[in-house]
Design an enzyme around this catalytic site. Sequence first.
Site, mmCIF file in Angstrom:
data_model
loop_
_atom_site.group_PDB
_atom_site.id
_atom_site.type_symbol
_atom_site.label_atom_id
_atom_site.label_comp_id
_atom_site.label_asym_id
_atom_site.label_seq_id
_atom_site.Cartn_x
_atom_site.Cartn_y
_atom_site.Cartn_z
ATOM 1 N N GLY A 90 0.843 -1.201 0.000
ATOM 2 C CA GLY A 90 0.000 0.000 0.000
ATOM 3 C C GLY A 90 0.869 1.238 0.000
ATOM 4 O O GLY A 90 2.082 1.166 0.204
ATOM 5 N N ARG A 93 3.831 6.102 1.832
ATOM 6 C CA ARG A 93 4.232 7.507 1.981
ATOM 7 C C ARG A 93 3.633 8.389 0.895
ATOM 8 O O ARG A 93 4.030 9.536 0.751
ATOM 9 C CB ARG A 93 5.748 7.615 1.948
ATOM 10 C CG ARG A 93 6.378 6.996 0.707
ATOM 11 C CD ARG A 93 7.839 7.287 0.686
ATOM 12 N NE ARG A 93 8.531 6.489 -0.311
ATOM 13 C CZ ARG A 93 9.784 6.691 -0.657
ATOM 14 N NH1 ARG A 93 10.456 7.658 -0.077
ATOM 15 N NH2 ARG A 93 10.361 5.923 -1.542
ATOM 16 N N GLY A 126 7.267 7.494 6.207
ATOM 17 C CA GLY A 126 6.292 8.205 5.381
ATOM 18 C C GLY A 126 6.881 9.354 4.575
ATOM 19 O O GLY A 126 6.153 10.092 3.923
ATOM 20 N N ARG A 176 3.130 13.925 -8.113
ATOM 21 C CA ARG A 176 3.077 13.111 -9.329
ATOM 22 C C ARG A 176 1.716 13.215 -9.974
ATOM 23 O O ARG A 176 0.700 13.257 -9.282
ATOM 24 C CB ARG A 176 3.274 11.621 -8.976
ATOM 25 C CG ARG A 176 4.618 11.265 -8.516
ATOM 26 C CD ARG A 176 4.869 9.806 -8.803
ATOM 27 N NE ARG A 176 4.072 8.906 -7.973
ATOM 28 C CZ ARG A 176 4.495 7.675 -7.644
ATOM 29 N NH1 ARG A 176 5.656 7.235 -8.092
ATOM 30 N NH2 ARG A 176 3.744 6.897 -6.898
ATOM 31 N N ASP A 252 4.467 -4.352 -7.368
ATOM 32 C CA ASP A 252 3.794 -3.156 -6.848
ATOM 33 C C ASP A 252 4.282 -1.891 -7.567
ATOM 34 O O ASP A 252 3.715 -0.828 -7.373
ATOM 35 C CB ASP A 252 3.995 -3.020 -5.335
ATOM 36 C CG ASP A 252 5.450 -3.128 -4.929
ATOM 37 O OD1 ASP A 252 6.053 -4.184 -5.196
ATOM 38 O OD2 ASP A 252 5.996 -2.164 -4.373
ATOM 39 N N ASN A 253 5.315 -2.035 -8.372
ATOM 40 C CA ASN A 253 5.796 -0.883 -9.142
ATOM 41 C C ASN A 253 5.473 -1.014 -10.626
ATOM 42 O O ASN A 253 6.028 -0.302 -11.446
ATOM 43 C CB ASN A 253 7.308 -0.710 -8.955
ATOM 44 C CG ASN A 253 7.658 -0.293 -7.534
ATOM 45 O OD1 ASN A 253 6.832 0.272 -6.830
ATOM 46 N ND2 ASN A 253 8.880 -0.583 -7.112
#
Length: 489
Positions: A90, A93, A126, A176, A252-253
């Site tokens: 998840g 950060r 974070g 982003r 996850d990327n």
Amino acid sequence: MKKLDQLNFDNTFSRLPDIFHSRLNPTPLPHSYLVSFNASAAELINLDVTEAERADFADYFIGNRLLPGSEPLSMLYAGHQFGSFVSQLGDGRAILLGEIKNSNGEYWDIQLKGAGITPFSRNGDGRAVLRSSIREYLCSEAMHGLGIPTSRALCIVGSDAEVYRETIESAAVVTRLSPSHVRFGSFEVFAYRDQHEPIALLADYVIAKHFPDISDAPDKYLRFLNEVITRTASLMAQWQAVGFAHGVMNTDNMSILGLTFDYGPFGFMETYDPGFICNHSDHGGRYAFDQQPQIGLWNLACLAQALTPIIAVEEAQEALENYEPTYFEHYTELMGKKLGLTNVTKEDASLVTPLLEMMRASQLDYTNLFRSLGLFKFAPDERSSELRDQFVDRAAFDAWADVYRTRLQSEPGTDEERKARMDKVNPKYILRNSMAQSAIALAERERDFSEVDRLLALLSRPFDEQPEMEDYAAPAPDWARHVVVSCSS
Ligand code: AMP
Ligand code: MG
């Protein structure tokens, strides 16, 4: 053009059930200051660029103030990290402020990376540091300049707050923009939990938003998987052709839209070395440059597996079989174009392999060699030139040049026309680690961000000759070969 308080939010992900995310606000940071603002990304969300001059601009993009219309949340996902499954990751950060629908009807996620602890932070703080924020900011825009699908970056805001990594560094937040932040791992998390309903719901969501053409098809989930396979294969081909190594190709990327994102210890290959490992933490070389295409497939297999509650296993397997041919087709096409060929065929791969081998043997700079290949002259008596003299084994080059020359006979146009074509696909400028490092050092030492802005402008036009910027096309100086880039960011 919109003011900050007029941005057109339409937060579709936030309207999904709570199981997909966790709602929370960014954690404020003291003494914020704008590091860099990217006007071309601002256009994507119809943001008036003069808003960057507001005294409170930095506060909005470090998380001290909330943009009206935002509904901040962190997204849930899992992922295969260096081959091992981690059942819950998840956004540890990152905080998704929401989605902005622009005047063309396009949606852009707007996300603050480094905005504080979330329920998914595990042992992390974070935060993100200025160093890695500058790297992500510059690289995502460099990739965009190269025409490679990627997340974008709107701005970096720094803070005086200290962050502890190998040394004490200062905190920063990079904003982003991306059409989506859904990852392969966003599906894997529910497959692991054996929760089939959210898998279908998330697939329906992604299809409706990003692949509306297939939303009425009876086999829409299979088509969706096929889309992700095709896009990922194409993305891998683009990375390989330009010499980009991602560094952390965990599931996850991996973007569900086939975009480059989650920039960490990435690196552009400089001296050609197929086994190039850009990430100092990747001891086994799992994500070495030449491993990327097959890792792309491995990751897609994880996604396909996670989708088996909604797609038949045999169909998923069959779909995966399209990956390799699709990858090779794209790769051959791109490499053929780098050689200036207009009608690239499968056979042209036989020109590429020996060229790469000669580059390896002569330890040539990948980017610069392809750029100088544009100087190739069709006239066969060309036996000494700027191009040829770079190769240690001139005889091998001459033999290759004869084959290339024969191939060029079936290509139209003059040397100059071929060079013009090649200059549009062989970049002059890439983001070398040494360049990022100089910009970072100046920013950290003197709070001087001019080099960040300079590189941003340079890399937005990587194919253009920019005579006053010639130095940036030089291979890395010796000191820069030892810059270590690790997962720590
Ligand atoms: P990455 O491979 O860098 O994309 O990160 C893997 C996971 O670690 C993701 O879930 C990130 O959100 C999380 N993560 C990375 N750095 C931090 C940090 N400093 N604090 C909290 N979570 C982090
Ligand atoms: Mg990540």
